[in-house]
Design an enzyme around this catalytic site. Structure first.
Site, short mmCIF file in Angstrom:
data_model
loop_
_atom_site.label_atom_id
_atom_site.label_comp_id
_atom_site.label_asym_id
_atom_site.label_seq_id
_atom_site.Cartn_x
_atom_site.Cartn_y
_atom_site.Cartn_z
N GLY A 34 8.97 -4.14 -6.33
CA GLY A 34 8.36 -5.46 -6.22
C GLY A 34 6.94 -5.39 -6.72
N PHE A 73 -2.17 -7.08 -6.64
CA PHE A 73 -3.02 -5.98 -7.09
C PHE A 73 -2.24 -4.76 -7.53
CE2 PHE A 73 -5.66 -8.49 -4.16
CZ PHE A 73 -6.57 -8.93 -5.11
N VAL A 115 4.94 -2.12 -6.18
CA VAL A 115 5.54 -1.29 -5.14
C VAL A 115 6.71 -0.57 -5.80
CG1 VAL A 115 6.71 -1.28 -2.91
CG2 VAL A 115 4.84 -2.87 -3.31
N ASP A 166 -0.91 -13.98 7.33
CA ASP A 166 -0.19 -14.36 6.10
C ASP A 166 1.32 -14.35 6.35
OD1 ASP A 166 -0.02 -15.19 3.46
OD2 ASP A 166 -0.21 -13.18 2.61
P1 ATP Z 1 0.76 -10.30 -2.32
O1 ATP Z 1 0.24 -10.41 -3.70
O2 ATP Z 1 1.92 -11.20 -2.05
O3 ATP Z 1 -0.28 -10.30 -1.24
P2 ATP Z 1 0.85 -7.46 -2.08
O4 ATP Z 1 0.19 -6.95 -3.33
O5 ATP Z 1 0.06 -7.37 -0.84
O6 ATP Z 1 1.46 -8.89 -2.28
P3 ATP Z 1 3.33 -6.78 -0.84
O7 ATP Z 1 3.60 -8.19 -0.49
O8 ATP Z 1 3.07 -5.82 0.25
O9 ATP Z 1 2.18 -6.65 -1.93
O10 ATP Z 1 4.53 -6.24 -1.70
C1 ATP Z 1 4.95 -6.86 -2.90
C2 ATP Z 1 6.47 -6.83 -2.98
O11 ATP Z 1 6.97 -5.50 -3.02
C3 ATP Z 1 7.14 -7.46 -1.78
O12 ATP Z 1 7.32 -8.82 -1.92
C4 ATP Z 1 8.46 -6.70 -1.70
O13 ATP Z 1 9.41 -7.27 -2.58
C5 ATP Z 1 8.11 -5.33 -2.21
N1 ATP Z 1 7.82 -4.41 -1.11
C6 ATP Z 1 6.69 -4.36 -0.38
N2 ATP Z 1 6.73 -3.40 0.54
C7 ATP Z 1 7.93 -2.80 0.39
C8 ATP Z 1 8.59 -1.70 1.06
N3 ATP Z 1 7.98 -1.05 2.04
N4 ATP Z 1 9.83 -1.35 0.65
C9 ATP Z 1 10.42 -2.02 -0.37
N5 ATP Z 1 9.87 -3.06 -1.03
C10 ATP Z 1 8.64 -3.44 -0.66
#
Ligand code: ATP
Length: 362
Positions: free
Chosen positions: A21, A25, A28, A140
């Site tokens: 995903g 920033f 993942v 959030d």
């Molecule tokens: P945002 O821009 O939405 O704030 P972020 O950069 O903080 O996102 P996350 O929302 O933590 O990132 O993760 C992005 C995506 O990656 C999630 O929507 C999910 O699909 C995937 N993802 C996040 N954590 C995990 C995990 N532990 N295992 C598998 N997939 C994950």
């Protein structure tokens, strides 16, 4: 406290696998621990190179996210294993979560009883109760951040993710923020008032409302309208969406969508509400007789997914270009008119802040 991150190269200890995903920033990815073969997820966060840059994350914000995740050890909350740091990025090694989003899991079903929805909600509430006891607020909560542990298991369990906006609140300090997603934010966020863990409970009210009906309580045609609906507490339980909903479920939602933070149900109170924890046989029976509006829920979720992919494209495109694109398309297709407000979901905090200030001064 200054968080200490490992300075070794993450690749020395973990084999980097496929992308799972992506967020604002970075990506993942699945990673595999070389020593044990255990699979984890690696959250790669680009660090901001200079203070003025809009690209990348501020190291302090990364530290806060890590510090909060390290403080939280609960089955409903994504666990953190390791943190690495190089000059340009920080890598969080976290629990691998393969069950996808709760909303997608539900949307794939033909029907769902309130009782089954409650099973998930209860796990979310248990996670929140645990966090809130530690005075940590997520800030959030939305469907994209509520995932399931695994696929193809009979009872997948809830995993709350993305602590990017989370805060450890101190009784000595007020905390205000303009962050979050319009549909799910509490009135105090829009009004720039001090926030508390109760702000998460508002989001739970919105999520529960959507879960049961497939309708979003405050959603307007534009973000401005959505925010105005929230401040005005302008929501109802429309019969066409809530035909099969129990009265006790509506009571639960009503006690969360309360303007005054101190009067909103806490996570602990939610867990004791008769919809979640029935006291009489009659209350228990109403949960297994009432079902969620799966047809409308599927529709809501399909739209949500469409908007998410649209936002992803938008995030990679220049604002001005896409704004034009949006305008052109909007003339042709009613459904696409949504994008003008959706693009604002992913707008920079600064712009959102200005917009909300303007709004709160009217
Ligand atoms: P945002 O821009 O939405 O704030 P972020 O950069 O903080 O996102 P996350 O929302 O933590 O990132 O993760 C992005 C995506 O990656 C999630 O929507 C999910 O699909 C995937 N993802 C996040 N954590 C995990 C995990 N532990 N295992 C598998 N997939 C994950």
């Amino acid at each position: 406290s200054m968080a200490v991150f490992k300075l070794e190269n993450v690749e020395d200890l973990y084999e980097i696998g496929e992308v799972l995903g992506s967020g604002h920033f970075g990506e993942v990815r699945e990673v595999r621990e070389r020593a044990t073969g255990t699979r984890w997820a690696g959250k790669f966060l680009k660090l901001r190179k200079c203070a003025a840059s809009r690209l990348g994350m501020d190291r302090r914000a990364v530290e806060r996210e890590v510090e909060i995740l390290q403080a939280l050890q609960h089955p409903s909350i994504m666990a953190i294993r390791d943190v690495f740091e190089s000059r340009a990025e920080v890598v969080l090694v976290v629990e691998l979560i393969l069950g996808g989003e709760l909303f997608d899991f539900i949307a794939a079903k033909e029907s769902l009883l309130e009782e089954d929805a409650i099973g998930f909600l209860k796990q979310i509430l248990e996670g929140l109760s645990y966090m809130h006891d530690k005075h940590i607020a997520h800030f959030d909560l939305k469907p994209e951040n509520i995932m399931l542990s695994a696929k193809d298991v009979p009872q997948p369990s809830i995993k709350i993710i993305d602590f990017g906006l989370a805060q450890r609140l101190s009784p000595a300090e007020e905390y205000r923020s303009m962050g979050g997603t319009p549909q799910y934010i509490a009135p105090e966020v829009i009004n720039n008032e001090p926030l508390s863990v109760a702000s998460d409970m508002w989001s739970i009210g919105v999520i529960t409302y959507i879960l049961l009906s497939g309708a979003s309580p405050f959603q307007g045609d534009t973000d401005e309208e959505t925010l105005r609906n929230i401040i005005g507490m302008n929501y109802t339980f429309e019969d066409r969406y809530f035909r099969d909903t129990s009265e006790i479920a509506k009571d639960f939602i009503k006690k969360l969508l309360v303007k005054e933070q101190s009067e909103r149900m806490t996570a602990d109170e939610c867990l004791l509400h008769p919809w979640i924890k029935p006291l009489t046989r009659k209350q228990a029976a109403s949960r297994s007789r009432s079902s969620i509006n799966i047809r409308n829920f599927k529709r809501f979720n399909a739209k949500r997914k469409w908007k998410m992919s649209y936002n992803m494209v938008w995030a990679c495109t220049r604002f001005s270009r896409l704004q034009l694109l949006c305008k052109d398309r909007a003339n042709e297709d009613q459904e696409l008119r949504q994008c003008e407000s959706d693009q604002e979901d992913s707008e920079s905090n600064r712009a959102a802040l200005i917009r909300r200030r303007r709004l709160s001064s009217t």
